[in-house]
Motif scaffolding. Structure first.
Motif, PDB file in Angstrom:
ATOM      1  N   ILE A   1       3.687 -14.609  -8.161  1.00 22.37           N
ATOM      2  CA  ILE A   1       2.782 -14.800  -7.190  1.00 22.37           C
ATOM      3  C   ILE A   1       3.976 -15.636  -5.809  1.00 22.37           C
ATOM      4  CG2 ILE A   1       1.175 -15.959  -5.958  1.00 22.37           C
ATOM      5  CD1 ILE A   1       0.395 -14.079  -8.294  1.00 22.37           C
TER       6      ILE A   1
ATOM      7  N   VAL B   1       4.956  -3.026 -10.804  1.00 23.01           N
ATOM      8  CA  VAL B   1       4.987  -3.862  -9.079  1.00 23.01           C
ATOM      9  C   VAL B   1       5.843  -4.567  -9.343  1.00 23.01           C
ATOM     10  CG1 VAL B   1       3.576  -6.214  -8.131  1.00 23.01           C
ATOM     11  CG2 VAL B   1       2.307  -3.865  -9.578  1.00 23.01           C
TER      12      VAL B   1
ATOM     13  N   GLY C   1       6.256 -12.392  -5.263  1.00 23.90           N
ATOM     14  CA  GLY C   1       5.666 -11.678  -4.286  1.00 23.90           C
ATOM     15  C   GLY C   1       5.115 -11.644  -3.098  1.00 23.90           C
ATOM     16  N   ARG C   2       5.170 -12.305  -2.384  1.00 22.86           N
ATOM     17  CA  ARG C   2       5.435 -12.424  -0.631  1.00 22.86           C
ATOM     18  C   ARG C   2       5.998 -11.754  -0.166  1.00 22.86           C
ATOM     19  NH1 ARG C   2       4.711 -18.870  -1.631  1.00 22.86           N
ATOM     20  NH2 ARG C   2       2.971 -19.481  -2.387  1.00 22.86           N
TER      21      ARG C   2
ATOM     22  N   GLN D   1       4.150  -8.630  -0.663  1.00 20.06           N
ATOM     23  CA  GLN D   1       2.741  -8.703   0.417  1.00 20.06           C
ATOM     24  C   GLN D   1       2.413  -8.503   1.470  1.00 20.06           C
ATOM     25  OE1 GLN D   1       0.558 -12.515  -0.220  1.00 20.06           O
ATOM     26  NE2 GLN D   1      -0.628 -11.592  -0.889  1.00 20.06           N
ATOM     27  N   ALA D   2       3.853  -9.087   2.044  1.00 19.77           N
ATOM     28  CA  ALA D   2       3.929  -9.280   4.025  1.00 19.77           C
ATOM     29  C   ALA D   2       4.052  -7.698   3.924  1.00 19.77           C
ATOM     30  CB  ALA D   2       4.541  -9.954   4.037  1.00 19.77           C
TER      31      ALA D   2
ATOM     32  N   TYR E   1      -1.120  -2.615  -9.187  1.00 19.81           N
ATOM     33  CA  TYR E   1      -1.461  -3.101  -7.715  1.00 19.81           C
ATOM     34  C   TYR E   1      -2.626  -3.805  -7.737  1.00 19.81           C
ATOM     35  CZ  TYR E   1       2.809  -2.252  -4.890  1.00 19.81           C
ATOM     36  OH  TYR E   1       4.093  -2.545  -4.639  1.00 19.81           O
TER      37      TYR E   1
ATOM     38  N   ILE F   1       8.586  -5.912  -6.134  1.00 22.37           N
ATOM     39  CA  ILE F   1       8.970  -7.264  -5.772  1.00 22.37           C
ATOM     40  C   ILE F   1       9.976  -7.024  -5.733  1.00 22.37           C
ATOM     41  CG2 ILE F   1       8.850  -9.232  -6.700  1.00 22.37           C
ATOM     42  CD1 ILE F   1       5.855  -9.168  -7.408  1.00 22.37           C
TER      43      ILE F   1
ATOM     44  N   THR G   1       2.828  -5.059   2.960  1.00 22.62           N
ATOM     45  CA  THR G   1       2.053  -3.937   3.335  1.00 22.62           C
ATOM     46  C   THR G   1       0.971  -4.248   3.988  1.00 22.62           C
ATOM     47  OG1 THR G   1       1.351  -5.350   1.082  1.00 22.62           O
ATOM     48  CG2 THR G   1       2.125  -3.458  -0.026  1.00 22.62           C
ATOM     49  N   LYS G   2       0.647  -5.455   3.933  1.00 21.07           N
ATOM     50  CA  LYS G   2      -0.415  -6.125   5.091  1.00 21.07           C
ATOM     51  C   LYS G   2      -0.198  -5.552   5.863  1.00 21.07           C
ATOM     52  CE  LYS G   2      -2.091 -10.275   3.811  1.00 21.07           C
ATOM     53  NZ  LYS G   2      -3.232 -11.572   3.411  1.00 21.07           N
TER      54      LYS G   2
END
Length: 205
Positions: free
Chosen positions: A117, A160, A120-121, A124-125, A148, A164, A127-128
């Motif tokens: 987790i 994933v 993966g930040r 994540q950032a 995903y 990452i 993709t956001k």
């Protein structure tokens, strides 16, 4: 990814620098997992285009062949890998093969951690922020989408994980130069620095 973007990338009209990220599965307790390579192209506006994803159950020699195949296809600026795996599992064989072939892969080793987790930040950032654009015409897009959608509870998370790894590595990478910067660089390489640059030896301006 739009049809226009895909066409421009394939024809070299959208300048990108390619990077590869690898998630290896070579140990005995990982035999049910896959080795995955993601290939992203980074544009001058810092957007990332995922253009390729290769997944398979491979032994060490097959992984090395796949790494050279990716190098041949995209000439990545670097391959992001987890340091422990590359050192312990395939490193000696890969370095030997580089010497034999006279072709060298630029490996960038990243520290690994069990906390997916946290790892993966960065992804994540991206993709956001809508800075990761994926080519859904890839043959294994359905597998990618499932991972995903269900991460971190999917039966497999190798795709994933590869993304990452490359997202981690790209945090410190300079984006591709713009078309204008490329033209200026090409001009200076062919004709030398512009005569308009610098101070005039006569006037001092």
């Amino acid at each position: 990814m739009s049809d226009v973007e895909r066409k421009m990338i394939r024809e070299g009209k959208l300048a990108v620098v390619y990077y590869a990220g690898w998630d290896f599965a070579v140990s005995k307790d990982q035999r049910s997992d896959y080795t995955v390579c993601s290939v992203w192209g980074v544009a001058a506006n810092n957007k990332k285009y995922k253009v390729d994803c290769r997944r398979g159950r491979m032994d060490a020699q097959e992984i090395i062949e796949e790494m050279f195949s990716v190098q041949q296809a995209y000439s990545p600026a670097c391959h992001f890998v987890e340091g422990g795996t590359i050192n312990n599992a395939i490193g000696p064989f890969l370095y030997s093969e580089m010497g034999t072939r006279g072709k060298y892969l630029n490996l960038v080793k990243l520290n690994s951690t069990k906390d997916k987790i946290t790892r993966g930040r960065p992804l994540q950032a991206m993709t956001k922020a809508h800075h990761l654009i994926i080519d859904k015409e890839m043959s294994n897009w359905a597998d990618q989408e499932e991972e995903y959608t269900r991460f971190p509870k999917s039966a497999h998370d190798d795709i994933v994980d590869a993304d990452i790894i490359i997202a981690q590595g790209l945090e410190d990478i300079i984006p591709a130069i713009s078309d204008e910067e490329q033209e200026e660089e090409d001009y200076q390489r062919e004709y030398g620095p512009s005569q308009e640059q610098g101070r005039s030896q006569t006037t001092g301006y």
